[in-house]
Design an enzyme around this catalytic site. Structure first.
Site, mmCIF file in Angstrom:
data_model
loop_
_atom_site.group_PDB
_atom_site.id
_atom_site.type_symbol
_atom_site.label_atom_id
_atom_site.label_comp_id
_atom_site.label_asym_id
_atom_site.label_seq_id
_atom_site.Cartn_x
_atom_site.Cartn_y
_atom_site.Cartn_z
ATOM 1 N N HIS A 138 0.827 -1.201 0.000
ATOM 2 C CA HIS A 138 0.000 0.000 0.000
ATOM 3 C C HIS A 138 0.869 1.262 0.000
ATOM 4 O O HIS A 138 0.352 2.375 0.123
ATOM 5 C CB HIS A 138 -0.895 0.039 1.238
ATOM 6 C CG HIS A 138 -1.909 -1.055 1.300
ATOM 7 N ND1 HIS A 138 -2.736 -1.368 0.244
ATOM 8 C CD2 HIS A 138 -2.244 -1.921 2.312
ATOM 9 C CE1 HIS A 138 -3.532 -2.373 0.588
ATOM 10 N NE2 HIS A 138 -3.253 -2.719 1.834
ATOM 11 N N TYR A 221 -11.342 -0.131 -9.142
ATOM 12 C CA TYR A 221 -12.195 -1.174 -8.570
ATOM 13 C C TYR A 221 -13.526 -1.223 -9.308
ATOM 14 O O TYR A 221 -14.067 -2.301 -9.583
ATOM 15 C CB TYR A 221 -12.427 -0.862 -7.086
ATOM 16 C CG TYR A 221 -13.254 -1.876 -6.340
ATOM 17 C CD1 TYR A 221 -12.666 -3.016 -5.795
ATOM 18 C CD2 TYR A 221 -14.621 -1.685 -6.148
ATOM 19 C CE1 TYR A 221 -13.419 -3.945 -5.094
ATOM 20 C CE2 TYR A 221 -15.383 -2.608 -5.454
ATOM 21 C CZ TYR A 221 -14.775 -3.737 -4.927
ATOM 22 O OH TYR A 221 -15.534 -4.657 -4.241
ATOM 23 N N PHE A 257 -16.956 -12.647 -6.030
ATOM 24 C CA PHE A 257 -16.917 -12.201 -4.638
ATOM 25 C C PHE A 257 -17.362 -13.316 -3.696
ATOM 26 O O PHE A 257 -16.751 -13.532 -2.644
ATOM 27 C CB PHE A 257 -17.804 -10.966 -4.441
ATOM 28 C CG PHE A 257 -17.747 -10.426 -3.044
ATOM 29 C CD1 PHE A 257 -16.697 -9.621 -2.643
ATOM 30 C CD2 PHE A 257 -18.735 -10.736 -2.119
ATOM 31 C CE1 PHE A 257 -16.627 -9.129 -1.338
ATOM 32 C CE2 PHE A 257 -18.678 -10.245 -0.818
ATOM 33 C CZ PHE A 257 -17.617 -9.445 -0.431
ATOM 34 N N MET A 260 -14.510 -15.876 -3.398
ATOM 35 C CA MET A 260 -13.370 -15.330 -2.659
ATOM 36 C C MET A 260 -13.695 -15.210 -1.170
ATOM 37 O O MET A 260 -12.864 -15.541 -0.310
ATOM 38 C CB MET A 260 -13.012 -13.947 -3.214
ATOM 39 C CG MET A 260 -12.442 -13.955 -4.616
ATOM 40 S SD MET A 260 -10.666 -14.232 -4.672
ATOM 41 C CE MET A 260 -10.025 -12.725 -3.996
ATOM 42 N N ARG A 293 -16.286 -7.976 3.177
ATOM 43 C CA ARG A 293 -17.614 -7.700 3.713
ATOM 44 C C ARG A 293 -18.704 -7.791 2.654
ATOM 45 O O ARG A 293 -19.494 -8.717 2.617
ATOM 46 C CB ARG A 293 -17.646 -6.300 4.335
ATOM 47 C CG ARG A 293 -17.180 -6.197 5.748
ATOM 48 C CD ARG A 293 -17.394 -4.818 6.339
ATOM 49 N NE ARG A 293 -17.529 -3.744 5.366
ATOM 50 C CZ ARG A 293 -18.646 -3.046 5.145
ATOM 51 N NH1 ARG A 293 -19.734 -3.305 5.837
ATOM 52 N NH2 ARG A 293 -18.680 -2.082 4.245
#
Length: 330
Positions: A138, A221, A257, A260, A293
């Site tokens: 990051h 994204y 998603f 994962m 989430r």
């Protein structure tokens, strides 16, 4: 190599008093060997106090020419991009992906500089890892290894709407400690550059300004959510990899998603367990924060106040528009 200053202001002091996290600003003093427009000057980066112990080691880390670096501001699609890239670089080895944790396959470069856990030896692991390495970070340009720019390593940079990023980052921050900071206070920390890796806006701009360089791939994204197949194709071409339509369809299913989040090797729950232990937080499997989430676009509308949304939009417009970047301003 760095000028280091401990931060003392209302937001930083509030964070330290509530969460016990001290912050510093690091400013690079050496000439960074990267070609970037003259209109840009490197800014300080906010990091936890502990990071200064490792800062020089990270800047002097010896990279390899065939390294692939996945670089994002936190909570901007890092894990998703790591898994996609690792799979593309490893002949879609589903068996290995499903048996070995992603953070062992794609190591988090500066983890030891964030949390004082003696058992993490990520630099040692990287030095012993076979090439080509897929490395997660990051860090902004000013804190990354200088060798990256000399050896022209491939960099995949992903960004995300700051409003969604902030909500996701807040839940992770709260889920790891758990913290006493409200979401409005967290927004204030991001807007005033009093959170690790800040400034988000400088972070994005640096990589956007060098996006045309042949060793840089820049996408969002939202691009991934809108057309994952196109992003897989673009990334494959960047990595000089070629896969059939059938193979790409299998990879898309793997990268969904739902898959994962359910995958114990990709959902980073073991990572959360270790962090809970470091911060002396009891880990309850059923109640524990889920690293992955919701993965939605625009979810911020349900959690941020209108005032916060307007302030973030104004900051984005003020930061991006002078450089011709038209992203996330409204």
């Amino acid at each position: 190599m760095f000028q280091i200053k401990e931060l003392h202001n209302s937001a930083a002091d509030n964070l330290k008093n509530k969460e016990g996290i001290g912050l510093i600003n690091l400013y690079p003093l050496d000439k960074i060997p990267v070609t970037i427009p003259k209109s840009w000057t490197f800014k300080p980066t906010c990091m936890p106090v502990h990071y200064q112990i490792r800062a020089e080691d990270y800047a002097n880390f010896e990279v390899r020419e065939d390294d692939i670096w996945i670089i994002t501001y936190p909570k901007c699609g890092t894990t998703w991009t790591q898994e996609m890239t690792w799979m593309l670089m490893n002949d879609l080895n589903f068996d290995k992906s499903n048996s070995i944790d992603l953070l062992q396959r794609s190591i988090f470069f500066e983890m030891e500089g964030l949390v004082p856990i003696d058992t993490w030896k990520n630099i040692e692991l990287l030095n012993n890892q076979e090439s080509p390495r897929v490395i997660k970070s990051h860090l902004p340009i000013g804190l990354l290894p200088r060798d990256i720019w000399r050896k022209k390593c491939k960099i995949i940079y992903v960004t995300r709407d700051p409003k969604d990023m902030i909500v996701s980052f807040y839940h992770q921050f709260n889920g790891i400690l758990p913290c006493n900071t409200t979401i409005d206070e967290f927004v204030e920390c991001i807007l005033t550059d009093n959170m690790m890796y800040c400034s988000y806006w400088n972070h994005v701009l640096e990589f956007w300004l060098i996006r045309e360089q042949s060793n840089i791939l820049f996408f969002t994204y939202e691009d991934m959510k809108k057309d994952l197949k196109a992003i897989i194709g673009k990334t494959s071409k960047f990595l000089k990899k070629d896969y059939t339509e059938e193979q790409i369809n299998l990879l898309m299913k793997h990268l969904s998603f739902e898959n994962m989040k359910a995958s114990s090797t990709c959902n980073n729950q073991d990572h959360i367990r270790v962090l809970h232990a470091a911060y002396k937080v009891d880990y309850d499997e059923k109640k524990a924060f889920k690293f992955m989430r919701k993965g939605l676009v625009g979810e911020y509308k349900k959690e941020l106040s209108q005032d916060c949304i307007e302030r973030i939009n104004a900051k984005t417009k003020e930061s991006f528009e002078p450089y011709g970047l038209d992203l996330y301003c409204g």
